[in-house]
Write a protein that holds these residues in place. Structure first.
Motif, short mmCIF file in Angstrom:
data_model
loop_
_atom_site.label_atom_id
_atom_site.label_comp_id
_atom_site.label_asym_id
_atom_site.label_seq_id
_atom_site.Cartn_x
_atom_site.Cartn_y
_atom_site.Cartn_z
N ARG A 27 0.83 -1.21 0.00
CA ARG A 27 0.00 0.00 0.00
C ARG A 27 0.86 1.25 0.00
N VAL A 28 1.88 1.27 0.85
CA VAL A 28 2.77 2.44 0.88
C VAL A 28 3.47 2.58 -0.46
N LEU A 29 3.96 1.48 -1.00
CA LEU A 29 4.64 1.52 -2.29
C LEU A 29 3.71 2.06 -3.38
N ASP A 30 2.46 1.60 -3.39
CA ASP A 30 1.48 2.10 -4.37
C ASP A 30 1.29 3.61 -4.23
N LEU A 31 1.17 4.07 -2.99
CA LEU A 31 0.96 5.50 -2.75
C LEU A 31 2.17 6.33 -3.14
N VAL A 32 3.37 5.79 -2.94
CA VAL A 32 4.58 6.51 -3.32
C VAL A 32 4.69 6.56 -4.84
N THR A 33 4.51 5.42 -5.50
CA THR A 33 4.68 5.40 -6.95
C THR A 33 3.60 6.19 -7.68
N SER A 34 2.41 6.30 -7.07
CA SER A 34 1.35 7.10 -7.69
C SER A 34 1.54 8.59 -7.44
N GLY A 35 2.44 8.94 -6.51
CA GLY A 35 2.65 10.35 -6.18
C GLY A 35 1.76 10.85 -5.06
N ASP A 36 0.88 9.99 -4.54
CA ASP A 36 0.01 10.40 -3.44
C ASP A 36 0.79 10.63 -2.15
N LEU A 37 1.94 9.97 -2.01
CA LEU A 37 2.86 10.22 -0.90
C LEU A 37 4.14 10.77 -1.51
N PRO A 38 4.32 12.09 -1.50
CA PRO A 38 5.49 12.69 -2.15
C PRO A 38 6.76 12.53 -1.31
N ALA A 39 7.88 12.77 -1.93
CA ALA A 39 9.16 12.75 -1.22
C ALA A 39 9.08 13.70 -0.03
N GLY A 40 9.56 13.23 1.10
CA GLY A 40 9.54 14.04 2.31
C GLY A 40 8.32 13.83 3.18
N PHE A 41 7.31 13.13 2.67
CA PHE A 41 6.10 12.86 3.46
C PHE A 41 6.50 12.01 4.66
N ARG A 42 6.05 12.42 5.83
CA ARG A 42 6.37 11.68 7.06
C ARG A 42 5.30 10.63 7.30
N LEU A 43 5.72 9.38 7.32
CA LEU A 43 4.80 8.29 7.63
C LEU A 43 4.47 8.33 9.12
N PRO A 44 3.31 7.80 9.49
CA PRO A 44 2.96 7.76 10.91
C PRO A 44 3.98 6.93 11.69
N PRO A 45 4.20 7.28 12.96
CA PRO A 45 5.07 6.44 13.78
C PRO A 45 4.54 5.01 13.81
#
Length: 126
Positions: A27-45
């Motif tokens: 899920r995280v990989l999908d969100l990163v590759t789609s651009g929904d999670l941009p570089a620098g986005f802080r994931l939840p602890p």
């Protein structure tokens, strides 16, 4: 404090064929590759996300560690886990794998149509 929620609704399917850590990693990989999670986005602890998703903290930690090993995220201790500026590493790795697959299927004499069908079948097996 920055928003660390994932875009869109998401949950782990306890009855799914993939283990929970793999569902989270994908899920995280999908969100990163789609651009929904941009570089620098802080994931939840880890503990926060584990609580939100009803998972053990070790499950979330394993997903984060695998994402870090793949260059998708970077862990900065107390600074948290951030989407890497190299988030395109996944796309580059996939392109490399695709090139290797193409070369291998050509060397085996497999037609392009058959190779594409094999890839579609493999991609649909989640």
């Amino acid at each position: 404090m920055p928003d660390t929620s994932f875009p869109g609704a998401w949950s782990v399917d306890a009855e799914g064929s993939a283990p929970p850590f793999e569902q989270l990693r994908a899920r995280v990989l999908d969100l990163v590759t789609s651009g929904d999670l941009p570089a620098g986005f802080r994931l939840p602890p880890v503990r926060t996300l584990a609580e939100q998703l009803g998972l053990a903290a070790n499950t979330v930690a394993r997903a984060y560690k695998e994402l870090e090993a793949d260059g998708i995220v970077e862990t900065h201790g107390r600074g948290g886990t951030l989407v890497s500026a190299q988030g395109d590493a996944a796309r580059r790795a996939a392109q490399q794998a695709a090139a290797e697959y193409a070369a291998k299927t050509r060397s085996l004499g497999i037609t392009e149509a058959d190779a594409l069908e094999l890839a579609r079948t493999a991609l649909s097996l989640r």
